[in-house]
Design a protein around this motif. Sequence first.
Motif, PDB file in Angstrom:
ATOM      1  N   ILE A   9     -35.486 -46.421 -45.431  1.00  0.00           N
ATOM      2  CA  ILE A   9     -35.523 -47.407 -44.358  1.00  0.00           C
ATOM      3  C   ILE A   9     -34.885 -48.685 -44.893  1.00  0.00           C
ATOM      4  CG2 ILE A   9     -37.000 -48.754 -42.835  1.00  0.00           C
ATOM      5  CD1 ILE A   9     -39.064 -46.502 -43.107  1.00  0.00           C
ATOM      6  N   SER A  10     -33.843 -49.123 -44.244  1.00  0.00           N
ATOM      7  CA  SER A  10     -33.136 -50.326 -44.680  1.00  0.00           C
ATOM      8  C   SER A  10     -33.682 -51.545 -43.943  1.00  0.00           C
ATOM      9  CB  SER A  10     -31.642 -50.176 -44.411  1.00  0.00           C
ATOM     10  OG  SER A  10     -30.956 -51.335 -44.791  1.00  0.00           O
ATOM     11  N   ILE A  31     -26.001 -72.136 -38.016  1.00  0.00           N
ATOM     12  CA  ILE A  31     -26.884 -71.374 -38.898  1.00  0.00           C
ATOM     13  C   ILE A  31     -27.441 -70.170 -38.140  1.00  0.00           C
ATOM     14  CG2 ILE A  31     -29.018 -71.451 -40.250  1.00  0.00           C
ATOM     15  CD1 ILE A  31     -28.535 -74.478 -40.509  1.00  0.00           C
ATOM     16  N   LYS A  32     -27.453 -69.031 -38.822  1.00  0.00           N
ATOM     17  CA  LYS A  32     -28.022 -67.814 -38.250  1.00  0.00           C
ATOM     18  C   LYS A  32     -28.930 -67.157 -39.291  1.00  0.00           C
ATOM     19  CE  LYS A  32     -26.932 -63.530 -35.887  1.00  0.00           C
ATOM     20  NZ  LYS A  32     -25.884 -62.696 -35.306  1.00  0.00           N
ATOM     21  N   VAL A  33     -30.159 -66.830 -38.868  1.00  0.00           N
ATOM     22  CA  VAL A  33     -31.123 -66.134 -39.713  1.00  0.00           C
ATOM     23  C   VAL A  33     -31.441 -64.802 -39.040  1.00  0.00           C
ATOM     24  CG1 VAL A  33     -33.409 -66.208 -40.773  1.00  0.00           C
ATOM     25  CG2 VAL A  33     -32.128 -68.322 -40.443  1.00  0.00           C
ATOM     26  N   GLU A  34     -31.373 -63.722 -39.809  1.00  0.00           N
ATOM     27  CA  GLU A  34     -31.693 -62.397 -39.278  1.00  0.00           C
ATOM     28  C   GLU A  34     -32.722 -61.729 -40.178  1.00  0.00           C
ATOM     29  OE1 GLU A  34     -27.823 -60.633 -37.144  1.00  0.00           O
ATOM     30  OE2 GLU A  34     -27.645 -60.791 -39.315  1.00  0.00           O
ATOM     31  N   LYS A  35     -33.700 -61.069 -39.557  1.00  0.00           N
ATOM     32  CA  LYS A  35     -34.734 -60.356 -40.310  1.00  0.00           C
ATOM     33  C   LYS A  35     -34.960 -59.006 -39.644  1.00  0.00           C
ATOM     34  CE  LYS A  35     -39.558 -60.677 -41.738  1.00  0.00           C
ATOM     35  NZ  LYS A  35     -40.811 -61.435 -41.607  1.00  0.00           N
ATOM     36  N   SER A  36     -34.933 -57.946 -40.436  1.00  0.00           N
ATOM     37  CA  SER A  36     -35.270 -56.620 -39.919  1.00  0.00           C
ATOM     38  C   SER A  36     -36.361 -56.033 -40.799  1.00  0.00           C
ATOM     39  CB  SER A  36     -34.043 -55.704 -39.888  1.00  0.00           C
ATOM     40  OG  SER A  36     -33.566 -55.451 -41.182  1.00  0.00           O
ATOM     41  N   GLU A  37     -37.333 -55.357 -40.154  1.00  0.00           N
ATOM     42  CA  GLU A  37     -38.465 -54.800 -40.885  1.00  0.00           C
ATOM     43  C   GLU A  37     -38.980 -53.563 -40.166  1.00  0.00           C
ATOM     44  OE1 GLU A  37     -41.559 -57.739 -41.017  1.00  0.00           O
ATOM     45  OE2 GLU A  37     -41.469 -58.073 -38.883  1.00  0.00           O
ATOM     46  N   ASN A  45     -41.211 -39.177 -35.217  1.00  0.00           N
ATOM     47  CA  ASN A  45     -41.299 -38.115 -36.219  1.00  0.00           C
ATOM     48  C   ASN A  45     -41.798 -38.646 -37.556  1.00  0.00           C
ATOM     49  OD1 ASN A  45     -40.353 -36.181 -34.406  1.00  0.00           O
ATOM     50  ND2 ASN A  45     -38.225 -36.591 -34.930  1.00  0.00           N
ATOM     51  N   GLY A  46     -42.747 -39.574 -37.523  1.00  0.00           N
ATOM     52  CA  GLY A  46     -43.325 -40.124 -38.744  1.00  0.00           C
ATOM     53  C   GLY A  46     -42.500 -41.216 -39.399  1.00  0.00           C
ATOM     54  N   ILE A  47     -41.366 -41.573 -38.814  1.00  0.00           N
ATOM     55  CA  ILE A  47     -40.490 -42.608 -39.386  1.00  0.00           C
ATOM     56  C   ILE A  47     -40.590 -43.848 -38.505  1.00  0.00           C
ATOM     57  CG2 ILE A  47     -38.123 -43.226 -39.988  1.00  0.00           C
ATOM     58  CD1 ILE A  47     -37.614 -40.205 -40.330  1.00  0.00           C
ATOM     59  N   PRO A  48     -40.944 -45.009 -39.089  1.00  0.00           N
ATOM     60  CA  PRO A  48     -41.083 -46.221 -38.265  1.00  0.00           C
ATOM     61  C   PRO A  48     -39.737 -46.709 -37.745  1.00  0.00           C
ATOM     62  CG  PRO A  48     -41.307 -46.759 -40.586  1.00  0.00           C
ATOM     63  CD  PRO A  48     -41.217 -45.260 -40.496  1.00  0.00           C
ATOM     64  N   THR A  49     -39.769 -47.289 -36.550  1.00  0.00           N
ATOM     65  CA  THR A  49     -38.566 -47.909 -36.007  1.00  0.00           C
ATOM     66  C   THR A  49     -38.331 -49.232 -36.733  1.00  0.00           C
ATOM     67  OG1 THR A  49     -39.838 -49.025 -34.289  1.00  0.00           O
ATOM     68  CG2 THR A  49     -38.898 -46.875 -33.734  1.00  0.00           C
ATOM     69  N   ILE A  50     -37.158 -49.789 -36.576  1.00  0.00           N
ATOM     70  CA  ILE A  50     -36.808 -51.059 -37.217  1.00  0.00           C
ATOM     71  C   ILE A  50     -36.828 -52.155 -36.155  1.00  0.00           C
ATOM     72  CG2 ILE A  50     -35.051 -52.333 -38.509  1.00  0.00           C
ATOM     73  CD1 ILE A  50     -36.284 -50.028 -40.070  1.00  0.00           C
TER      74      ILE A  50
END
Length: 120
Positions: A9-10, A31-37, A45-50
Amino acid sequence: MPDIGLAVISVSLSLSAIPTITNDNRIAMAIKVEKSEPDFSNEVNGIPTITKRDANTEVVVSDGETIVIGGIITRNEGESESGVLLLSKIPIIGWLFKNKNTFKNEQELMIFITPTIVKD
């Protein structure tokens, strides 16, 4: 090699700023701030979405002034229940043998930027 079911997971946190020096020696910035988690409350299927969040702003500051960017907020809510096996399942008196907890958590990312003009 057998598939053991692991997923990569990136996630990232990035800040980009495009500065410009104005005629009156101030600094204009886009200015631009980006956060993905990962969002473990929404899995496929057991894999969380981003979950991706971003904040964009344009500021003009004097040389050496500090600006603060906020607004990237993460909220978590949940509940859990624990109890004595079998006794907690008895109607009405089961509440004497179990415990229910709820939680709420909020975090805000704040970024401090102090631009300076370097003269050669």
